[in-house]
Motif scaffolding. Sequence first.
Motif, PDB file in Angstrom:
ATOM      1  N   ARG A 364     -11.230 -36.387 -81.091  1.00  0.00           N
ATOM      2  CA  ARG A 364     -11.655 -37.205 -82.231  1.00  0.00           C
ATOM      3  C   ARG A 364     -12.855 -36.578 -82.932  1.00  0.00           C
ATOM      4  O   ARG A 364     -12.921 -36.527 -84.156  1.00  0.00           O
ATOM      5  CB  ARG A 364     -11.994 -38.616 -81.761  1.00  0.00           C
ATOM      6  CG  ARG A 364     -12.253 -39.594 -82.904  1.00  0.00           C
ATOM      7  CD  ARG A 364     -12.166 -41.020 -82.389  1.00  0.00           C
ATOM      8  NE  ARG A 364     -12.500 -42.011 -83.401  1.00  0.00           N
ATOM      9  CZ  ARG A 364     -11.666 -42.459 -84.322  1.00  0.00           C
ATOM     10  NH1 ARG A 364     -10.428 -41.976 -84.367  1.00  0.00           N
ATOM     11  NH2 ARG A 364     -12.038 -43.380 -85.189  1.00  0.00           N
ATOM     12  N   GLN A 419      -3.318 -39.174 -80.495  1.00  0.00           N
ATOM     13  CA  GLN A 419      -4.653 -39.758 -80.384  1.00  0.00           C
ATOM     14  C   GLN A 419      -4.571 -41.251 -80.093  1.00  0.00           C
ATOM     15  O   GLN A 419      -5.297 -41.776 -79.243  1.00  0.00           O
ATOM     16  CB  GLN A 419      -5.437 -39.523 -81.682  1.00  0.00           C
ATOM     17  CG  GLN A 419      -6.838 -40.121 -81.678  1.00  0.00           C
ATOM     18  CD  GLN A 419      -7.630 -39.693 -82.888  1.00  0.00           C
ATOM     19  OE1 GLN A 419      -8.229 -38.624 -82.903  1.00  0.00           O
ATOM     20  NE2 GLN A 419      -7.635 -40.518 -83.927  1.00  0.00           N
ATOM     21  N   TYR A 420      -3.675 -41.932 -80.789  1.00  0.00           N
ATOM     22  CA  TYR A 420      -3.501 -43.371 -80.559  1.00  0.00           C
ATOM     23  C   TYR A 420      -3.038 -43.634 -79.128  1.00  0.00           C
ATOM     24  O   TYR A 420      -3.611 -44.483 -78.420  1.00  0.00           O
ATOM     25  CB  TYR A 420      -2.487 -43.943 -81.554  1.00  0.00           C
ATOM     26  CG  TYR A 420      -2.039 -45.340 -81.193  1.00  0.00           C
ATOM     27  CD1 TYR A 420      -2.841 -46.440 -81.479  1.00  0.00           C
ATOM     28  CD2 TYR A 420      -0.829 -45.554 -80.531  1.00  0.00           C
ATOM     29  CE1 TYR A 420      -2.439 -47.723 -81.112  1.00  0.00           C
ATOM     30  CE2 TYR A 420      -0.417 -46.830 -80.170  1.00  0.00           C
ATOM     31  CZ  TYR A 420      -1.228 -47.911 -80.465  1.00  0.00           C
ATOM     32  OH  TYR A 420      -0.848 -49.174 -80.093  1.00  0.00           O
ATOM     33  N   ALA A 445      -8.085 -46.536 -80.833  1.00  0.00           N
ATOM     34  CA  ALA A 445      -6.656 -46.775 -81.013  1.00  0.00           C
ATOM     35  C   ALA A 445      -6.392 -47.647 -82.227  1.00  0.00           C
ATOM     36  O   ALA A 445      -5.483 -47.357 -83.031  1.00  0.00           O
ATOM     37  CB  ALA A 445      -6.075 -47.421 -79.757  1.00  0.00           C
ATOM     38  N   THR A 448      -6.955 -45.712 -85.492  1.00  0.00           N
ATOM     39  CA  THR A 448      -5.898 -44.725 -85.724  1.00  0.00           C
ATOM     40  C   THR A 448      -4.608 -45.407 -86.162  1.00  0.00           C
ATOM     41  O   THR A 448      -3.942 -44.964 -87.117  1.00  0.00           O
ATOM     42  CB  THR A 448      -5.656 -43.895 -84.457  1.00  0.00           C
ATOM     43  OG1 THR A 448      -6.888 -43.340 -83.994  1.00  0.00           O
ATOM     44  CG2 THR A 448      -4.673 -42.772 -84.730  1.00  0.00           C
ATOM     45  N   LYS A 449      -4.242 -46.470 -85.478  1.00  0.00           N
ATOM     46  CA  LYS A 449      -3.040 -47.222 -85.844  1.00  0.00           C
ATOM     47  C   LYS A 449      -3.126 -47.706 -87.286  1.00  0.00           C
ATOM     48  O   LYS A 449      -2.163 -47.548 -88.063  1.00  0.00           O
ATOM     49  CB  LYS A 449      -2.873 -48.405 -84.904  1.00  0.00           C
ATOM     50  CG  LYS A 449      -1.755 -49.370 -85.307  1.00  0.00           C
ATOM     51  CD  LYS A 449      -1.689 -50.566 -84.361  1.00  0.00           C
ATOM     52  CE  LYS A 449      -0.670 -51.595 -84.820  1.00  0.00           C
ATOM     53  NZ  LYS A 449      -0.598 -52.764 -83.902  1.00  0.00           N
ATOM     54  N   ILE A 490       3.963 -49.037 -82.791  1.00  0.00           N
ATOM     55  CA  ILE A 490       3.006 -49.618 -83.744  1.00  0.00           C
ATOM     56  C   ILE A 490       3.683 -50.128 -85.008  1.00  0.00           C
ATOM     57  O   ILE A 490       3.015 -50.637 -85.908  1.00  0.00           O
ATOM     58  CB  ILE A 490       1.907 -48.592 -84.126  1.00  0.00           C
ATOM     59  CG1 ILE A 490       2.498 -47.406 -84.908  1.00  0.00           C
ATOM     60  CG2 ILE A 490       1.159 -48.113 -82.892  1.00  0.00           C
ATOM     61  CD1 ILE A 490       1.445 -46.461 -85.463  1.00  0.00           C
TER      62      ILE A 490
END
Length: 696
Positions: A364, A419-420, A445, A448-449, A490
Amino acid sequence: MGIEDIDESLRCGRRGLRTRPGTLLLGSTGARLWADYLDEVPGFQGRLDFLHKCNIPLLFSVAPDLRTAPQPAEVQWRPSHLTMTQDWAGLHLHERKFITWDDCAVTVQSWTNNRAEAVVVRLATDDSWVGPDAYGEHELPGRMGLRLRMAVVSSDSRLWTGIRIDPGERLDVAVTAALGLHSEHSFEQLRARAAEICGSDHIVAAHVRSYAEWFANAPSFRSSDPLLDRTWDYRWFLLRHNLARPGIGQLPSLAMWEGRSHKMSKQPWNPGGWEFSKLIPLSSPLQLVDARWYGDPALGADILTSAASCQGSDGLLYAKTVDATFEYYCNFLGYAAAQYSALHGPDRVRAVLPALKKQVRSERALRTPGDDGLPVTTVHQRTGKEYQPSYWYFHGFADNPKDPATYTPLKRVDQAIYQYLNAIGVASLCAVLADADEDEFRKIAAETKDAVLRKQWDADTAFFYDLHYETDEKAMVRNVVGLYPWWAGITGDEHLSGIEKAFAADAFGTEWPLPSVSADSPAFAPSGGWNRQFLKGRNGCMWNGPTWPYTNSVALDAIGRTSLANGHRFDDLFADLLRKYCLLHFHQHDGRTPYLVEHYDSLTGEPISDEPDYLHSYLIDLIVRYVVGLQIEDNRVVLDPVDIGLDHFALSDVVAAGHRIAVTYRRGDGLRLIVDDVEVASAQSLSPLRSTLAVN
């Protein structure tokens, strides 16, 4: 228990490299020693490797003193050993050969002389590095002075000078070469190891039993579909085949290779190019999600620990050999670790949690220069999907993609989803381990989502796209990674139409899906070239049209997950894609001859690359979680199978939370969940079932 007879299950005829006709593949591998390929001669001649690629041309061979050339051999391949029969105009050979886990190359031969005259057979070694005392030593190429040692022993010492076989006579003989490192093994130790094998009774039977022991811990799966059953067994073979224990340098314990073959020259003792016999953390999560279903939790723990040990001071995970460090690759190790923990408990993950946290924080910090939390990929190889056309979208898919002026860094969908998933995985591990950092990773998370859904989704075309790294303009190329948000779970109702549209004939619904870019892309090249140029050779890695088992795994996971979340809406699509994926595992799609490689022509199904038994994907996990429908969540067993049209199936010997689980189904008889030999739930059809597991 387990896979009872892996040899019988996967037995087939000749297996050899597509790009080298006449070669033979060997299923058995040692902790350090294996055969890239063998020539069709008695003994061990071809290209053999120790620790990593080294292209040893010869350990030993046995040959008759005849000018007559042998007829082409009849070959039978089994995971544990290779059987070869040859005939020299009446001189008949029956040979079985294998490599033991402790790095011994063994051949057991029966020579029968049906000729009118006597024949002499003789054992030979490579006198450029093996002396008349049958001891050899050679510096391993590129391995910082490590020296290979070998001792060769025959059950009949006369074989060195030649044994006469008179007409009508038969000679039974065994030869073993034991290999090790000069820093660890004396020649006397290696000779004793080889002599013990040659002096024992029932050499082949003992090895077959020893090899089969590993598969006793694999769950058993059988169904009304023989192709699916055989693919299941082959996937377990892949895990065993690519298992290694280098035990030295940067790889001091167990490791899982991405493959045993390579994109390298075959020049003796001088390999050049890229090899897969290294620890590559991009592959480790793919291997872990399958290996977590192995009955002994230590296998998954070793894969996880070895991958985490590849972490650099910057927090990224780098590919490694025993003496060298290579590039880093984005991956979903934190998410895979959480999946492993759900099966075997968080205590087995506790020691690597700091490394998993550091990876999320570092990626990140290093890869997200903006304030939206979306990581930027500046080098297209770093997500493991080089030459995806979106990088060149803003320059009209230039003829020369190697020109840096034609290339644009991107906010990649796959890196954002990694990353999520890693953040979600680490957060869940923090929760069960009472770690105070849980909220930090849930926040990562969530951010990012939000950014993926808000910026990378295009409602008009119903797909997710990479973005220009500065302007956030969408690169309107449907890469296969645009399916990753469905995999991550997601998406919502407003995204469902994207699945149907994605599998149209002009998108990912090619004859042999899933192409790495949609078929309507101007850069689509199903066999891997770029504007009619093979930039990386005929077998080079290209993600602009070929089909990759890697992303087939992820896409099937995405479709299965979305289908279950939406009343089994996509079960038929899942069934169709799963069958085609299974067929890719076999030469000529014959369902008999195992031969999984790196990537395929998405229109014809032709294997483009030639790294047989390649392990850069997963499938066992998909069969367990979707075909059988077995999910382990928070000490609960959930059964909700995707209906792929099976009349029956049975999964047994699954180990979870200290319990042994089995699932059976027969159409008309119903679905049954069995825990520790007790039926705890049942249904008359493929209906969802739930049961609580007490943690032992």
